[in-house]
Design a protein around this motif. Structure first.
Motif, PDB file in Angstrom:
ATOM      1  N   GLY A  92      -6.221   6.185   0.945  1.00 16.43           N
ATOM      2  CA  GLY A  92      -6.011   6.758  -0.382  1.00 16.43           C
ATOM      3  C   GLY A  92      -7.115   6.394  -1.354  1.00 16.43           C
ATOM      4  N   THR A  93      -7.643   5.174  -1.233  1.00 18.22           N
ATOM      5  CA  THR A  93      -8.751   4.752  -2.092  1.00 18.22           C
ATOM      6  C   THR A  93      -9.997   5.554  -1.769  1.00 18.22           C
ATOM      7  N   VAL A  94     -10.248   5.765  -0.478  1.00 20.75           N
ATOM      8  CA  VAL A  94     -11.404   6.579  -0.082  1.00 20.75           C
ATOM      9  C   VAL A  94     -11.257   7.994  -0.623  1.00 20.75           C
ATOM     10  N   ASN A 123     -12.011  10.628   6.034  1.00 26.27           N
ATOM     11  CA  ASN A 123     -11.592   9.578   5.115  1.00 26.27           C
ATOM     12  C   ASN A 123     -11.050   8.369   5.864  1.00 26.27           C
ATOM     13  N   ALA A 124     -10.277   8.627   6.922  1.00 25.24           N
ATOM     14  CA  ALA A 124      -9.703   7.527   7.695  1.00 25.24           C
ATOM     15  C   ALA A 124     -10.796   6.700   8.359  1.00 25.24           C
ATOM     16  N   GLU A 125     -11.824   7.365   8.882  1.00 22.44           N
ATOM     17  CA  GLU A 125     -12.929   6.652   9.520  1.00 22.44           C
ATOM     18  C   GLU A 125     -13.733   5.841   8.503  1.00 22.44           C
ATOM     19  N   PRO A 129       0.799  -1.236   0.000  1.00 23.91           N
ATOM     20  CA  PRO A 129       0.000   0.000   0.000  1.00 23.91           C
ATOM     21  C   PRO A 129       0.827   1.278   0.000  1.00 23.91           C
ATOM     22  N   GLU A 130       2.074   1.187   0.502  1.00 19.23           N
ATOM     23  CA  GLU A 130       2.880   2.401   0.605  1.00 19.23           C
ATOM     24  C   GLU A 130       3.460   2.851  -0.735  1.00 19.23           C
ATOM     25  N   ILE A 131       3.472   1.990  -1.745  1.00 17.89           N
ATOM     26  CA  ILE A 131       4.045   2.372  -3.036  1.00 17.89           C
ATOM     27  C   ILE A 131       3.182   3.467  -3.676  1.00 17.89           C
ATOM     28  N   ARG A 132       3.830   4.441  -4.291  1.00 12.40           N
ATOM     29  CA  ARG A 132       3.110   5.484  -5.022  1.00 12.40           C
ATOM     30  C   ARG A 132       3.033   5.068  -6.480  1.00 12.40           C
ATOM     31  N   ARG A 167     -11.462   6.417 -14.101  1.00 15.27           N
ATOM     32  CA  ARG A 167     -12.258   5.973 -12.947  1.00 15.27           C
ATOM     33  C   ARG A 167     -11.694   4.697 -12.348  1.00 15.27           C
ATOM     34  N   ARG A 168     -11.377   3.729 -13.199  1.00 11.74           N
ATOM     35  CA  ARG A 168     -10.856   2.455 -12.701  1.00 11.74           C
ATOM     36  C   ARG A 168      -9.507   2.639 -12.013  1.00 11.74           C
ATOM     37  N   ALA A 169      -8.658   3.482 -12.595  1.00 17.21           N
ATOM     38  CA  ALA A 169      -7.340   3.723 -11.997  1.00 17.21           C
ATOM     39  C   ALA A 169      -7.464   4.404 -10.648  1.00 17.21           C
ATOM     40  N   MET A 170      -8.350   5.386 -10.541  1.00 17.97           N
ATOM     41  CA  MET A 170      -8.521   6.103  -9.284  1.00 17.97           C
ATOM     42  C   MET A 170      -9.107   5.195  -8.214  1.00 17.97           C
ATOM     43  N   GLU A 171     -10.094   4.400  -8.581  1.00 17.32           N
ATOM     44  CA  GLU A 171     -10.703   3.492  -7.609  1.00 17.32           C
ATOM     45  C   GLU A 171      -9.705   2.442  -7.138  1.00 17.32           C
ATOM     46  N   ALA A 172      -8.754   2.092  -8.002  1.00 16.59           N
ATOM     47  CA  ALA A 172      -7.728   1.118  -7.615  1.00 16.59           C
ATOM     48  C   ALA A 172      -6.709   1.723  -6.664  1.00 16.59           C
ATOM     49  N   GLY A 173      -6.672   3.050  -6.567  1.00 11.41           N
ATOM     50  CA  GLY A 173      -5.747   3.705  -5.647  1.00 11.41           C
ATOM     51  C   GLY A 173      -4.617   4.458  -6.321  1.00 11.41           C
TER      52      GLY A 173
END
Length: 209
Positions: free
Chosen positions: A177-179, A165-167, A77-80, A94-100
């Motif tokens: 990041g996905t949220v 977002n964290a909650e 998850p930490e990779i940018r 949309r798909r790329a953003m939802e994937a993170g």
């Protein structure tokens, strides 16, 4: 930064990756540690080389860009992860953003702007090309108002409850990041400019209880 920023490139066009490799390698803060020619190789090299940031084309053999983003974010998850592509159609974005995906940039970007964008992304920001987001907003706002997925309706309900977002990420078992990306999509989809306006929109349209 004492250690150089480790970059992995993935694109099935050799001329593109070579030009990008030369450009990034000329920057003092960066080093290119690997180059992949398809999506599967990108995932394998990221596992082996553990780069700080992966720059991906969105249309690749074996695994598409959004599929690579999803797999990389699930494993590390930490990779940018940054999309650098000529494809700015709404569905790909949309798909790329939802994937993170942490950035969505077009290949026509100037080198100095690319460097600045990568540094911002590494600093924790998400960076999306303005033209790409304008096209996404135009596409999403053409959809019927009631065209929201169940997950989006859940997000709207939590936003109306004032959750961070964290909650929301904790409640839905998602990465923060996905949220953040999904909130950005909802803002584009509804034409809202803030979370408060988004909450009012959801209530006015009776999208939440």
């Amino acid at each position: 930064m004492s250690e150089k920023i480790r970059v992995l490139l993935a694109d099935d066009h050799p001329l593109m990756t070579e030009g990008l490799r030369l450009t990034i390698s000329s920057w003092e803060e960066f080093e290119v540690v690997g180059v992949a020619s398809d999506g599967m190789e990108a995932v394998e090299l990221c596992r082996a080389l553990k780069p700080d940031i992966a720059i991906l084309d969105m249309q690749m053999p074996k695994l598409s860009g959004p599929e690579v983003v999803c797999q990389l974010k699930a494993e590390t998850p930490e990779i940018r992860v940054v999309a650098l592509t000529t494809f700015d159609d709404a569905e790909t974005v949309r798909r790329a953003m939802e994937a993170g995906c942490n950035g969505f940039l077009l290949k026509v970007i100037e080198p100095d702007k690319l460097k600045a964008s990568l540094l911002s992304i590494l600093g924790g920001l998400n960076v999306y090309d303005k033209e790409v987001m304008a096209n996404l907003k135009q596409s999403l706002t053409r959809r019927p108002e009631a065209d929201f997925t169940q997950r989006e309706l859940e997000m709207l309900r939590f936003i109306c409850q004032g959750m961070t977002n964290a909650e929301i990420a904790d409640r839905l078992n998602l990465r923060p990041g996905t949220v953040k990306n999904m909130v950005s999509l909802l803002l584009s989809k509804t034409g809202c400019i803030s979370r408060a306006q988004l909450a009012r929109y959801a209530v006015d349209k009776r999208l939440v209880d």
